[in-house]
Scaffold this active site. Structure first.
Site, PDB file in Angstrom:
ATOM      1  CG  HIS A  91      31.225  27.180 -37.669  1.00  0.00           C
ATOM      2  ND1 HIS A  91      30.007  27.634 -38.138  1.00  0.00           N
ATOM      3  CD2 HIS A  91      32.122  27.519 -38.625  1.00  0.00           C
ATOM      4  CE1 HIS A  91      30.164  28.213 -39.313  1.00  0.00           C
ATOM      5  NE2 HIS A  91      31.444  28.161 -39.630  1.00  0.00           N
ATOM      6  CG  ASP A 227      27.090  27.875 -36.374  1.00  0.00           C
ATOM      7  OD1 ASP A 227      27.879  28.353 -35.536  1.00  0.00           O
ATOM      8  OD2 ASP A 227      27.467  27.175 -37.331  1.00  0.00           O
ATOM      9  CB  SER A 654      31.581  31.099 -41.099  1.00  0.00           C
ATOM     10  OG  SER A 654      31.317  29.971 -41.871  1.00  0.00           O
TER      11      SER A 654
HETATM   12  N1  ARG Z   1      29.800  24.043 -42.825  1.00  0.00           N
HETATM   13  C1  ARG Z   1      29.976  25.198 -42.031  1.00  0.00           C
HETATM   14  C2  ARG Z   1      31.024  26.101 -42.650  1.00  0.00           C
HETATM   15  O1  ARG Z   1      32.000  25.673 -43.152  1.00  0.00           O
HETATM   16  C3  ARG Z   1      30.426  24.880 -40.661  1.00  0.00           C
HETATM   17  C4  ARG Z   1      29.374  24.314 -39.820  1.00  0.00           C
HETATM   18  C5  ARG Z   1      29.912  23.890 -38.490  1.00  0.00           C
HETATM   19  N2  ARG Z   1      29.062  22.856 -37.956  1.00  0.00           N
HETATM   20  C6  ARG Z   1      29.450  21.581 -37.836  1.00  0.00           C
HETATM   21  N3  ARG Z   1      28.566  20.680 -37.509  1.00  0.00           N
HETATM   22  N4  ARG Z   1      30.689  21.232 -38.038  1.00  0.00           N
HETATM   23  O2  ARG Z   1      30.915  27.302 -42.585  1.00  0.00           O
END
Ligand code: ARG
Length: 719
Positions: A91, A227, A654
């Protein structure tokens, strides 16, 4: 052995009221946490984490940013080979993958792998920064400033000194330097980074792995998402930062992380280093209340609308699906975040917990005769929230419905400088043509992912929402025109606006850049609206009262004085931090138990070929069914996908490396969990988890699915 460590850990935890797992610690001060870390299983020394004179862990961790805002880190990445190979999240690279995608090369759906370096794809404008050093500059910034200094004078003295310190520290054009306030201005640290500007896309799994579970599983455990993605830093022949060039060579890092495929078990020590963006751990109960009642519902309402319109467009054509996929994903991410945060704040009774602390604070300063210094803080803060409710709602709307709403509000601001140039030096042909050349490049990128019909729908809907939901004193001037000339019909106004503006059509915009005049710009409705939005943003920027800042600063200072034995950590502010803790399970709700890892078995359990969030790529399914996991399998022959630990992370982290007690990479952190969505405001000891992708799943995908042995061979894998 373990038992002794356990006893030490218990004593230490009992001694300090901050639990080991909570806390985003400053690297240069990590020595203070060392005994705790050792007790939990850390085998290295503080100098192995942060050292200015020799290679250490910090040299393998970088922040990713856009070149126009080099220290605005949106994600973290780590160096995993001597040739500058980076690991981050899928992501984090999503926008890069999307930019390189088209209907005929759909890297989002199919994944992308460079099987040799010449296939790696340049990402214009993406930077990677490493921390060179950091120093406490509190004494120089606050010299001579006392509690009696007027706030306005304090502010101007501080900003003057910060500018001086930053100027002195920028000894190299490739350094990006920043003095950041910590603890609401009670402390100041200088951070000096070196920024590399040629960062290429090396590989990404198909979305069926990298985004498996989609928005349904986002912010949730148990998780089965791979991810991750890979990038590479390039540098000049002498290993210095350089703009993209074919002649650049792979960056030779000071340190790259060895990778352990030995696996993790419950209670194993893990450390996460990265660039957490924002937390509000010292927010008062009054601030929490405002978030719950006022701001969070507004963000969700606006984004709900925007998402529905984008979804409709994306479902209507494959081109639009690719065009809007990145915008959609980032809007959806924080849409769900704020739904979860509001829920978490209520379920976890965060207001109650804050009130309890505020009660203790009040008792403490009274007992210590400190009423004169600290007595006004909480009443001031409470009053400010009460008085500025509407203003803060308007602030949320300006950001969400205007500046980050339809694309056509922000884009025209790119012409801001051109406008003043045209107005002030219309004969400076050289400067004008340089500027229009840059703008043409920007416009190419912008219009590639712009659909005027979609943006028009978003515009009409959000402008009307703003008009109806925001008190009249914060309306923009153009809204009066809509009422008068268009009888309040936003749809009709929008039609005219989109038909005429140079910013809603690529051909019109390019034609304007060929013959730019101030007259065209100033007459353009989108340019006008963009400026009105920006000035409203500035007007509302200091949402709270002038007394608020001081009250808040004193509140935090008081809290620190009240608990002298406690180790405090500053709120996240996009500076590099380290958090440590242990792998472990949790109980998310009454009668429910969550294990600390997931396996590929769960990927097949979740598979749903009819739901695009849960499609399993055929090759992955095949490998899973054949149990062809090679050396990446766990002892029981199964393959683990993700794991959880009690590290303290937030957005910006992230992609961060999860590192074991020996300094080896064991995973990539990518998310938080639903039960602790209030965690940015109050760390929830019993349920707050960091979700990471197991490095063995990552290597399995690279090795077995992508067949990118070229990359595996670069890495230092320890068995
Ligand atoms: N919630 C995660 C973050 O902000 C991002 C995950 C991305 N995946 C998704 N399905 N949008 O770090």
């Amino acid at each position: 052995m373990k038992k002794i460590f356990f006893i030490i850990a218990v004593i230490l935890i009992g001694f300090q009221s901050t639990r080991a797992d909570e806390g985003m610690w400053l690297l240069s001060l990590i020595g203070k946490n060392y005994e705790q870390m050792k007790a939990q299983g850390f085998k290295l020394t503080p100098e192995d984490i942060y050292n200015v004179n020799k290679a250490c862990l910090k040299d393998a961790v970088c922040g990713l940013s856009n070149s126009n805002y080099p220290l605005g880190f949106f994600c973290t990445a780590e160096v995993i080979s001597k040739e500058g190979l980076l690991l981050t999240n899928h992501h984090c690279a999503y926008d890069m993958i999307q930019t390189h995608s088209s209907v005929s090369h759909d890297y989002l759906t199919d994944g992308f792998w460079a099987l040799s370096k010449d296939q790696e794809l340049p990402n214009e404008g993406i930077c990677a920064s490493f921390l060179m050093y950091m120093i406490d500059v509190t004494d120089s910034v606050l010299a001579g400033i006392t509690d009696e200094t007027k706030e306005s004078e304090r502010r101007s003295l501080i900003s003057k000194r910060i500018r001086e310190i930053e100027k002195k520290a920028k000894t190299d054009p490739d350094y990006n330097v920043s003095v950041k306030p910590l603890f609401e201005g009670n402390q100041f640290f200088l951070f000096v980074y070196i920024t590399y500007k040629d960062v290429r896309l090396v590989g990404a799994p198909p979305s069926g792995i990298g985004k498996f579970g989609g928005d349904t599983d986002n912010w949730m455990w148990p998780r089965h998402t791979g991810d991750f993605s890979m990038l590479r830093i390039y540098a000049s022949a002498d290993n210095k930062p350089a703009d993209f060039s074919k002649d650049n060579v792979p960056y030779k890092p000071k340190h790259s992380l060895p990778i352990s495929i030995k696996g993790l078990e419950k209670n194993d020590f893990v450390m996460v280093m990265g660039f957490p963006g924002t937390t509000n751990r010292y927010l008062t109960s009054y601030g929490v209340q405002t978030a719950i009642e006022n701001n969070n519902p507004a963000v969700v309402k606006i984004r709900d609308k925007k998402l529905a319109i984008m979804r409709e467009s994306m479902d209507s054509s494959p081109e639009l699906r690719i065009m809007y996929s990145s915008k959609y994903a980032s809007t959806a991410n924080y849409w769900k975040y704020f739904i979860g945060q509001t829920r978490g704040l209520k379920v976890n009774n965060v207001i109650g917990k804050k009130q309890e602390l505020e009660g203790r604070f009040t008792e403490w300063y009274k007992k210590n005769g400190q009423e004169a210094l600290y007595g006004k803080s909480l009443p001031e803060i409470s009053k400010s929230y009460e008085t500025n409710k509407q203003k803060s709602l308007a602030h949320t709307y300006v950001l969400e419905a205007l500046l980050q709403g339809p694309d056509v509000v922000m884009f025209p601001l790119q012409c801001y400088q051109l406008n003043s140039l045209l107005a002030n030096s219309p004969n400076d042909k050289e400067a004008i043509s340089a500027m229009t050349a840059d703008l043409k490049k920007e416009a190419e990128k912008y219009f590639k992912d712009y659909d005027a019909a979609t943006d028009k729908k978003i515009f009409a809907a959000l402008m009307e929402m703003y008009y109806k939901d925001v008190p009249a004193e914060y309306h923009l001037d153009f809204m009066a025109v809509v009422q008068k000339k268009y009888k309040g019909d936003f749809a009709k106004y929008t039609e005219d606006f989109f038909k005429k503006s140079i910013f809603t059509d690529k051909a019109r915009f390019m034609a304007f850049l060929d013959k730019p005049t101030a007259k065209v710009l100033t007459a353009d409705a989108a340019f006008e609206l963009a400026q009105q939005s920006l000035s409203m943003y500035y007007k509302l920027q200091n949402t709270q009262s002038p007394e608020y800042e001081k009250a808040n600063r004193l509140f935090i200072r008081g809290l620190m004085e009240m608990q002298p034995e406690k180790l405090f950590y500053p709120d996240a502010n996009s500076t590099i931090r380290c958090t440590y803790g242990q792998v472990g399970d949790y109980k998310p709700a009454d009668a429910v138990y969550y294990n600390y890892f997931t396996t590929v078995k769960g990927v097949l359990e979740k598979e749903d070929p009819k739901n695009d969030e849960f499609v399993v790529p055929a090759k992955l399914k095949d490998l899973i069914l054949k149990k062809d996991f090679g050396r990446y399998a766990d002892k029981d022959g199964n393959l683990r996908v993700c794991f959880i630990s009690n590290n303290d992370i937030t957005g910006g982290n992230s992609g961060s490396p999860v590192i074991n007690g020996n300094g080896e990479l064991v995973g990539a952190a990518f998310d938080g969990n639903w039960e602790a969505m209030s965690g940015d405001i109050f760390f929830e000891n019993s349920v707050q988890k960091t979700i990471s992708c197991d490095i063995r799943y990552i290597l399995f995908v690279v090795d077995k699915l992508a067949n990118a042995q070229n990359l595996i061979n670069e890495m230092n894998i320890v068995q």
